[in-house]
Write an enzyme that holds these catalytic residues in place. Sequence first.
Site, PDB file in Angstrom:
ATOM      1  N   LYS A 111     -30.473  52.341  66.476  1.00  0.00           N
ATOM      2  CA  LYS A 111     -30.658  53.807  66.987  1.00  0.00           C
ATOM      3  C   LYS A 111     -30.985  53.478  68.433  1.00  0.00           C
ATOM      4  CE  LYS A 111     -32.333  55.859  62.523  1.00  0.00           C
ATOM      5  NZ  LYS A 111     -33.347  56.482  61.813  1.00  0.00           N
ATOM      6  N   LYS A 191     -20.598  52.784  54.040  1.00  0.00           N
ATOM      7  CA  LYS A 191     -21.329  53.591  52.961  1.00  0.00           C
ATOM      8  C   LYS A 191     -21.059  55.261  53.366  1.00  0.00           C
ATOM      9  CE  LYS A 191     -26.118  53.913  51.817  1.00  0.00           C
ATOM     10  NZ  LYS A 191     -27.506  53.436  52.380  1.00  0.00           N
ATOM     11  N   LYS A 194     -22.815  61.374  56.176  1.00  0.00           N
ATOM     12  CA  LYS A 194     -22.487  62.573  56.879  1.00  0.00           C
ATOM     13  C   LYS A 194     -21.791  62.059  58.309  1.00  0.00           C
ATOM     14  CE  LYS A 194     -24.365  66.450  54.938  1.00  0.00           C
ATOM     15  NZ  LYS A 194     -25.604  67.234  54.884  1.00  0.00           N
TER      16      LYS A 194
END
Length: 324
Positions: A111, A191, A194
């Site tokens: 991140k 995976k 969204k």
Amino acid sequence: MSRIFSGIQPSGELHIGNYLGAVKNWVELQRSYESFFCVVDYHAITIPYEPDDLRTRRREMMVSLLASGLDPSVATVFAQSMVPEHTELAWIFNTVTPLGELERQTQFKDKASRQESIPAGLLNYPVLQAADILLYRADLVPVGEDQVQHLELSREIARRWNARFGEGYFPEPQAKLTPSRRIMGLDGNTKMSKSMGNTVGLLEEPASIWEKLRPAVTDPARVRKTDPGTPEVCNIYHLHRAFSPPDVVSHVETQCRTAGWGCIECKKVLFENVNTELTPIRTRAAEIRSQPELVDQVAGDGALPARRVAAVTMREVKDRMGLA
Ligand code: SF4
């Protein structure tokens, strides 16, 4: 009765990946354990977001959880920010967590590499995760196999705090593995997520679901209808295993291996079984949405028992630490 805790990001409506990978399992566990299920909105603010959007996503997640079958009369279902003790315990845990452990976390590195300015909250995210679980002194955390290692830091924090302030006070939470396998996105590559745009929404209308299933990636060896396939490499087969009855799953295996049918036929059967499971959920969601005050009430009422448990933990923690 053992206690379980699990959290989910307020990402709006659930998709079938997080339904199968987490929430369906929570619904099955809620009557066998003392259960705390939390929409982790404090975690969601560690990356850039819009306040109105967060509010909507949190509400929609609550709708999805209730429509999926979480029952507030047997499980405690609440939003994290309604129980301020989560952040209070996280601060305390920050004082026993080595910086190096946090910097080594793969999720932090991932991140952080996508952000120009890295907020400290992103680094301390796993400390809040540990506080989420340990605040309720939960024994078990339902997780998928890919999340097992994330629990290790929570266990390490429990060990460190216990060694300093109260041997055995916090249980070292164990993973309760979710039976459903990892659900890949409809692109078959990653995976279901969204952010990858490869999801099927839990509350999506049937026509829209079929529009997505029809072109979904299957076994690349099945170029022609007459080519036999290997079901294990096909995401549609894994979705059958999640949605279709066992006799249908065996039929899919046979038909695929013997080229007894084409992939469209196989997907049509899957589509029917997906609809059988999702239609009642969609209907419940529509009923819940028609009473918006009910969602707020459930989230608020759910926070009350959570706060009662949290207050006891914090009183005992502060006592042991010389803070009370
Ligand atoms: S027949 Fe079904 S399981 Fe086999 S490759 Fe096609 S979609 Fe996948």
